[in-house]
Design a protein around this motif. Sequence first.
Motif, mmCIF file in Angstrom:
data_model
loop_
_atom_site.group_PDB
_atom_site.id
_atom_site.type_symbol
_atom_site.label_atom_id
_atom_site.label_comp_id
_atom_site.label_asym_id
_atom_site.label_seq_id
_atom_site.Cartn_x
_atom_site.Cartn_y
_atom_site.Cartn_z
ATOM 1 N N LEU A 1 0.831 -1.201 0.000
ATOM 2 C CA LEU A 1 0.000 0.000 0.000
ATOM 3 C C LEU A 1 0.869 1.256 0.000
ATOM 4 O O LEU A 1 0.592 2.230 -0.729
ATOM 5 N N ASP A 2 1.924 1.252 0.818
ATOM 6 C CA ASP A 2 2.836 2.399 0.861
ATOM 7 C C ASP A 2 3.509 2.611 -0.485
ATOM 8 O O ASP A 2 3.592 3.744 -0.982
ATOM 9 N N ARG A 3 3.993 1.533 -1.074
ATOM 10 C CA ARG A 3 4.704 1.649 -2.349
ATOM 11 C C ARG A 3 3.791 2.135 -3.460
ATOM 12 O O ARG A 3 4.222 2.875 -4.355
ATOM 13 N N ARG A 4 2.507 1.742 -3.393
ATOM 14 C CA ARG A 4 1.550 2.163 -4.413
ATOM 15 C C ARG A 4 1.014 3.589 -4.159
ATOM 16 O O ARG A 4 0.292 4.130 -4.978
ATOM 17 N N GLY A 5 1.338 4.158 -3.009
ATOM 18 C CA GLY A 5 0.849 5.494 -2.700
ATOM 19 C C GLY A 5 -0.609 5.543 -2.319
ATOM 20 O O GLY A 5 -1.264 6.586 -2.467
ATOM 21 N N VAL A 6 -1.159 4.448 -1.782
ATOM 22 C CA VAL A 6 -2.553 4.422 -1.354
ATOM 23 C C VAL A 6 -2.687 5.176 -0.034
ATOM 24 O O VAL A 6 -1.917 4.967 0.903
ATOM 25 N N ASP A 7 -3.654 6.056 0.044
ATOM 26 C CA ASP A 7 -3.922 6.813 1.264
ATOM 27 C C ASP A 7 -4.797 5.948 2.169
ATOM 28 O O ASP A 7 -5.996 5.788 1.926
ATOM 29 N N TYR A 8 -4.207 5.384 3.219
ATOM 30 C CA TYR A 8 -4.947 4.461 4.073
ATOM 31 C C TYR A 8 -4.730 4.788 5.544
ATOM 32 O O TYR A 8 -3.746 5.427 5.928
ATOM 33 N N ALA A 9 -5.659 4.322 6.374
ATOM 34 C CA ALA A 9 -5.538 4.408 7.819
ATOM 35 C C ALA A 9 -5.471 2.994 8.374
ATOM 36 O O ALA A 9 -6.299 2.147 8.019
ATOM 37 N N ALA A 10 -4.488 2.727 9.206
ATOM 38 C CA ALA A 10 -4.363 1.434 9.880
ATOM 39 C C ALA A 10 -4.919 1.592 11.290
ATOM 40 O O ALA A 10 -4.351 2.326 12.106
ATOM 41 N N ILE A 11 -6.037 0.943 11.562
ATOM 42 C CA ILE A 11 -6.741 1.112 12.840
ATOM 43 C C ILE A 11 -6.593 -0.153 13.667
ATOM 44 O O ILE A 11 -7.131 -1.205 13.308
ATOM 45 N N GLN A 12 -5.862 -0.061 14.775
ATOM 46 C CA GLN A 12 -5.742 -1.205 15.676
ATOM 47 C C GLN A 12 -6.972 -1.270 16.580
ATOM 48 O O GLN A 12 -7.419 -0.248 17.115
ATOM 49 N N ALA A 13 -7.499 -2.462 16.743
ATOM 50 C CA ALA A 13 -8.736 -2.625 17.505
ATOM 51 C C ALA A 13 -8.533 -2.548 19.015
ATOM 52 O O ALA A 13 -9.487 -2.266 19.743
ATOM 53 N N GLN A 14 -7.302 -2.757 19.487
ATOM 54 C CA GLN A 14 -7.087 -2.919 20.920
ATOM 55 C C GLN A 14 -7.627 -1.758 21.749
ATOM 56 O O GLN A 14 -8.298 -1.954 22.759
ATOM 57 N N ASP A 15 -7.320 -0.521 21.363
ATOM 58 C CA ASP A 15 -7.720 0.624 22.182
ATOM 59 C C ASP A 15 -8.820 1.434 21.507
ATOM 60 O O ASP A 15 -8.975 2.621 21.748
ATOM 61 N N HIS A 16 -9.604 0.767 20.680
ATOM 62 C CA HIS A 16 -10.601 1.468 19.877
ATOM 63 C C HIS A 16 -11.946 1.494 20.579
ATOM 64 O O HIS A 16 -12.320 0.569 21.296
ATOM 65 N N GLY A 17 -12.687 2.563 20.365
ATOM 66 C CA GLY A 17 -14.062 2.675 20.818
ATOM 67 C C GLY A 17 -14.822 3.506 19.800
ATOM 68 O O GLY A 17 -14.217 4.209 18.989
ATOM 69 N N PHE A 18 -16.142 3.411 19.801
ATOM 70 C CA PHE A 18 -16.893 4.203 18.837
ATOM 71 C C PHE A 18 -18.192 4.723 19.442
ATOM 72 O O PHE A 18 -18.719 4.170 20.417
ATOM 73 N N ASP A 19 -18.676 5.816 18.851
ATOM 74 C CA ASP A 19 -19.926 6.446 19.261
ATOM 75 C C ASP A 19 -21.010 6.013 18.283
ATOM 76 O O ASP A 19 -20.975 6.390 17.109
ATOM 77 N N PRO A 20 -21.992 5.223 18.705
ATOM 78 C CA PRO A 20 -23.028 4.763 17.780
ATOM 79 C C PRO A 20 -23.932 5.883 17.278
ATOM 80 O O PRO A 20 -24.708 5.688 16.339
ATOM 81 N N GLY A 21 -23.806 7.077 17.870
ATOM 82 C CA GLY A 21 -24.587 8.201 17.397
ATOM 83 C C GLY A 21 -23.903 9.002 16.306
ATOM 84 O O GLY A 21 -24.499 9.941 15.771
ATOM 85 N N VAL A 22 -22.671 8.647 15.984
ATOM 86 C CA VAL A 22 -21.914 9.346 14.937
ATOM 87 C C VAL A 22 -21.900 8.486 13.691
ATOM 88 O O VAL A 22 -21.489 7.318 13.733
ATOM 89 N N PRO B 1 -14.577 6.067 9.128
ATOM 90 C CA PRO B 1 -13.224 6.617 8.981
ATOM 91 C C PRO B 1 -12.726 6.667 7.542
ATOM 92 O O PRO B 1 -11.729 7.324 7.254
ATOM 93 N N ALA B 2 -13.395 5.955 6.634
ATOM 94 C CA ALA B 2 -13.013 5.939 5.219
ATOM 95 C C ALA B 2 -14.199 5.380 4.441
ATOM 96 O O ALA B 2 -15.048 4.679 5.008
ATOM 97 N N PRO B 3 -14.282 5.676 3.146
ATOM 98 C CA PRO B 3 -15.393 5.123 2.365
ATOM 99 C C PRO B 3 -15.303 3.619 2.160
ATOM 100 O O PRO B 3 -16.306 2.973 1.877
ATOM 101 N N VAL B 4 -14.100 3.069 2.307
ATOM 102 C CA VAL B 4 -13.895 1.619 2.211
ATOM 103 C C VAL B 4 -13.213 1.155 3.487
ATOM 104 O O VAL B 4 -12.219 1.746 3.921
ATOM 105 N N ILE B 5 -13.742 0.109 4.090
ATOM 106 C CA ILE B 5 -13.178 -0.483 5.303
ATOM 107 C C ILE B 5 -12.791 -1.922 4.988
ATOM 108 O O ILE B 5 -13.588 -2.662 4.408
ATOM 109 N N PHE B 6 -11.602 -2.327 5.402
ATOM 110 C CA PHE B 6 -11.139 -3.698 5.180
ATOM 111 C C PHE B 6 -10.950 -4.367 6.531
ATOM 112 O O PHE B 6 -10.079 -4.002 7.309
#
Length: 305
Positions: free
Chosen positions: A21-42, A46-51
């Motif tokens: 991904l870096d070599r191809r110049g893809v603009d990506y976010a790497a999201i680790q799940a360990q310390d993640h939380g989310f607001d179900p009202g938002v 984080p991106a139009p495509v999630i993998f």
Amino acid sequence: MPEIALLYEHPAWFAPLFAVLDRRGVDYAAIQAQDHGFDPGVSTPPAPVIFNRIAMSSFLRQADHPIFYAQSLLAHWQASGARVLNGPEVLALDASKARQLSLLSSLGLAIPRTRVVHRAADLPAAAEAIGYPLVVKANIGGSGAGIVRYDDRDALVQAIGDGSVPDSIDRVLLVQAFVPARGGRVTRLETLAGRFLYAIDIDGGGGFDLCPADACLVEPGKASVTITRAEPPAALIDAADRIARAAGLDVGGIEVMIDDADGTPRFYDINALSNFVANPRDVLGWDPHENLVDWLQQVIVEARP
């Protein structure tokens, strides 16, 4: 906003993918799940495509694993308008060997004889319906965890009594006939976008940990695993394609073994987490991460408004 976000847990498994991904110049976010939380009202993903790159074996590395959390998170992002690859429905299938076997059987494919229970006390009755030798499997496993072979009733009853019988984090257990795999090998067919990509034969020397990726093979105490490129017959490739489409699998591996007793191909596992084979250029002659990123870039273009 990045073009794509990758949700993952293992700290090392995806270094080869990130490198491409870096070599191809893809603009990506790497999201680790360990310390993640989310607001179900938002409702802004984080991106139009999630993998989704959450591994079932994450429960082996941390008690507060993200397997169930990720199902809610991915469903939220999907409802918010993101295209989620290997989304919440696929993750739920990945987290249930029982559901996988039901899907495989519904497609007319042979599976090992299996009974599903949710109490250790019910294992002996299920075992009588299967016959020995057999294996007891955790419904949610990974890297061979939660699989034990029993050759007779006494051994199984003793294991239940002393608490050494496998358990599953969802408390669902499978009793499955032990299949003598021809040549001691299983075949893993990798798929991309619902189509066959490549196959490998894996010989675990009689063990159950058959993870073929770089980070698995260098783990301390890891038993030797022999990996060779496979050229499966057209019928197995067709079956892998059908399984991937029925499961909604964007990227994943499907495992099958040839029953040495009667020559029947018996499918037994659908893996939504494929980090591909170690040393791919040596084993395959090419790197499947290049194909994966080709496809991801196509999906990114399709997701643009």
